[in-house]
Write a protein that holds these residues in place. Structure first.
Motif, PDB file in Angstrom:
ATOM      1  N   PRO A 111       0.823  -1.109  -0.138  1.00  0.00           N
ATOM      2  CA  PRO A 111       0.156  -0.002  -0.111  1.00  0.00           C
ATOM      3  C   PRO A 111       0.818   1.500   0.046  1.00  0.00           C
ATOM      4  O   PRO A 111       0.441   2.405  -0.502  1.00  0.00           O
ATOM      5  CB  PRO A 111      -0.876  -0.007   1.239  1.00  0.00           C
ATOM      6  N   LEU A 131      -5.260   3.078   3.098  1.00  0.00           N
ATOM      7  CA  LEU A 131      -5.360   1.650   2.801  1.00  0.00           C
ATOM      8  C   LEU A 131      -6.910   1.191   2.114  1.00  0.00           C
ATOM      9  O   LEU A 131      -6.959   0.457   1.386  1.00  0.00           O
ATOM     10  CB  LEU A 131      -4.888   0.755   3.814  1.00  0.00           C
ATOM     11  N   ILE A 141      -7.600   2.301  -1.067  1.00  0.00           N
ATOM     12  CA  ILE A 141      -7.086   1.484  -2.169  1.00  0.00           C
ATOM     13  C   ILE A 141      -7.969   0.248  -2.124  1.00  0.00           C
ATOM     14  O   ILE A 141      -8.373  -0.209  -3.361  1.00  0.00           O
ATOM     15  CB  ILE A 141      -5.570   0.942  -1.813  1.00  0.00           C
ATOM     16  N   VAL A 174       1.202  -1.036   8.273  1.00  0.00           N
ATOM     17  CA  VAL A 174       0.563  -0.214   7.524  1.00  0.00           C
ATOM     18  C   VAL A 174       0.275   1.034   8.720  1.00  0.00           C
ATOM     19  O   VAL A 174      -0.536   0.687   9.507  1.00  0.00           O
ATOM     20  CB  VAL A 174      -0.859  -0.509   7.031  1.00  0.00           C
ATOM     21  N   PRO A 232      -4.981   5.329  -5.981  1.00  0.00           N
ATOM     22  CA  PRO A 232      -5.255   4.031  -6.422  1.00  0.00           C
ATOM     23  C   PRO A 232      -5.955   4.236  -7.924  1.00  0.00           C
ATOM     24  O   PRO A 232      -5.453   3.447  -8.797  1.00  0.00           O
ATOM     25  CB  PRO A 232      -6.456   3.543  -5.486  1.00  0.00           C
ATOM     26  N   VAL A 265      -2.899  -7.527   0.626  1.00  0.00           N
ATOM     27  CA  VAL A 265      -1.933  -6.112   1.470  1.00  0.00           C
ATOM     28  C   VAL A 265      -0.895  -7.277   2.055  1.00  0.00           C
ATOM     29  O   VAL A 265      -1.009  -8.183   2.885  1.00  0.00           O
ATOM     30  CB  VAL A 265      -2.744  -5.621   2.272  1.00  0.00           C
TER      31      VAL A 265
END
Length: 355
Positions: A198, A241, A244, A235, A204, A229
């Motif tokens: 990520p 995230l 995405i 993260v 994205p 992921v």
């Protein structure tokens, strides 16, 4: 428009142009001049910068390394930038400038740069099985880099070099494309798990357009692809995230979180992101049949996943006892050396009869 961050390399073994050198103080520029004269390199002295026309940065760094010409303080105070033919010096160009110390570190990653420049990433595959009937439901794509001599660079080395030298954007993009191309070439059916990082994605909708384009071009039904992921516990920006994962879902793909349970962030991730699949970390699965602490964590994760409608994949299965435990406690999918090791061609395993 293509993103230059992930589609270009900071150091090329082939690109030639105008090499700009400067120092944080005049004394460093004088030291630079002395080095260039000793090496017999033709340069233009522009006062506070030196210009070497028709130069290759890779070759220049090799000369610096071979001569051992600068100490650590000097390497940190000298900066270099290569302008490609016809490129004007601009403020944007300075985003590519690095100190000699940083460039020499990147030179140590020359093997990875050669793989990236020649696009020699390949993918190996490991089967994923259904606990319900032991059938193979898909494969995880695992990255490998092919060196010129045919030997392989494995993910640990690839991502260590990439992380240390700001190459994660380039590696992540090529890895996703390699997974799709190699899977199509091998005629893989069922689900395909494709890893991504990520932190190597800005936007994205823009950064992932090439991956989505390859999937369409190669005829992948979106429902077959699971974007996974990696390094879930590292993260830091959950909102990023989530954007995405929402992008992938909007295109019809499924998403998975890897290494769930290896740290304290897992439960928050599950509640916030609600992935389609979680892969319970192999450190929890290893020896779980005889470890009550691991069993407690596993049961808790399965319970939360059930409440949220998430499938559970237990990875790293190596023994029949581990398999029996995770199957009995609610795992939906399993993966590990007990069934097959990763291979360039999908292992000829259709079903695993363990009952």
């Amino acid at each position: 428009m293509a993103c230059s961050r992930c589609q270009t390399l900071p150091l090329s073994v082939e690109t030639r142009g105008t090499l700009l050198l400067t120092g944080s103080v005049r004394e460093l520029i004088d030291i630079l001049i002395g080095f260039l004269e000793i090496e017999g390199l033709v340069f233009e002295d522009a006062g506070l910068e030196l210009r070497l026309h028709e130069s290759n940065l890779f070759e220049f760094l090799q000369r610096v390394r071979a001569a051992n010409a600068f100490n650590a303080l000097e390497r940190q105070g000298i900066s270099a930038l290569l302008l490609e033919p016809g490129e004007a010096l601009s403020f944007h160009a300075f985003t590519r400038a690095r100190t000699l110390e940083q460039w020499l570190s990147l030179l140590d990653a020359g093997g990875l740069i050669e793989i990236l420049e020649a696009k020699r990433f390949v993918s190996w595959f490991q089967p994923i099985l259904s606990v319900a009937d032991g059938a193979v439901v898909g494969y995880e794509s695992l990255l490998r880099g092919q060196r010129p001599d045919g030997s392989l660079m494995f993910p640990g080395e690839i991502f260590s070099l990439a992380g240390d030298n700001d190459l994660l954007f380039q590696v992540d993009r090529q890895a996703r494309e390699s997974a799709l191309r190699c899977a199509a070439a091998e005629g893989i059916s069922g689900q395909l798990f494709v890893n991504f990082i990520p932190t190597a994605i800005y936007d994205p909708a823009h950064c992932l357009q090439t991956t989505v384009g390859w999937a369409r071009k190669l005829g992948f039904d979106p429902g077959r692809l699971v974007f996974e992921v990696v390094e879930t516990e590292r993260v830091g920006d959950f909102d990023h995230l989530k954007r995405i994962l929402d992008f992938y879902r909007s295109a019809g793909y499924r998403v998975a979180l890897d290494d769930v349970g290896s740290g304290y962030a897992s439960l928050n991730l599950l509640a916030t992101l609600k992935p389609d699949i979680i892969k319970i970390d192999m450190e929890i699965v290893r020896g779980i049949d005889a470890d009550t602490q691991r069993q407690s964590v596993f049961r808790a994760l399965v319970g939360i996943a059930r409440d949220l409608g998430i499938q559970v994949l237990a990875e790293g299965i190596e023994t029949e006892a581990e398999l029996a435990y995770v199957a009995g406690e609610g795992a939906d999918l399993v993966q590990g050396y007990l069934f097959a090791r990763p291979a360039p061609k999908p292992p000829e395993l259709q079903r695993y009869d363990w009952r």
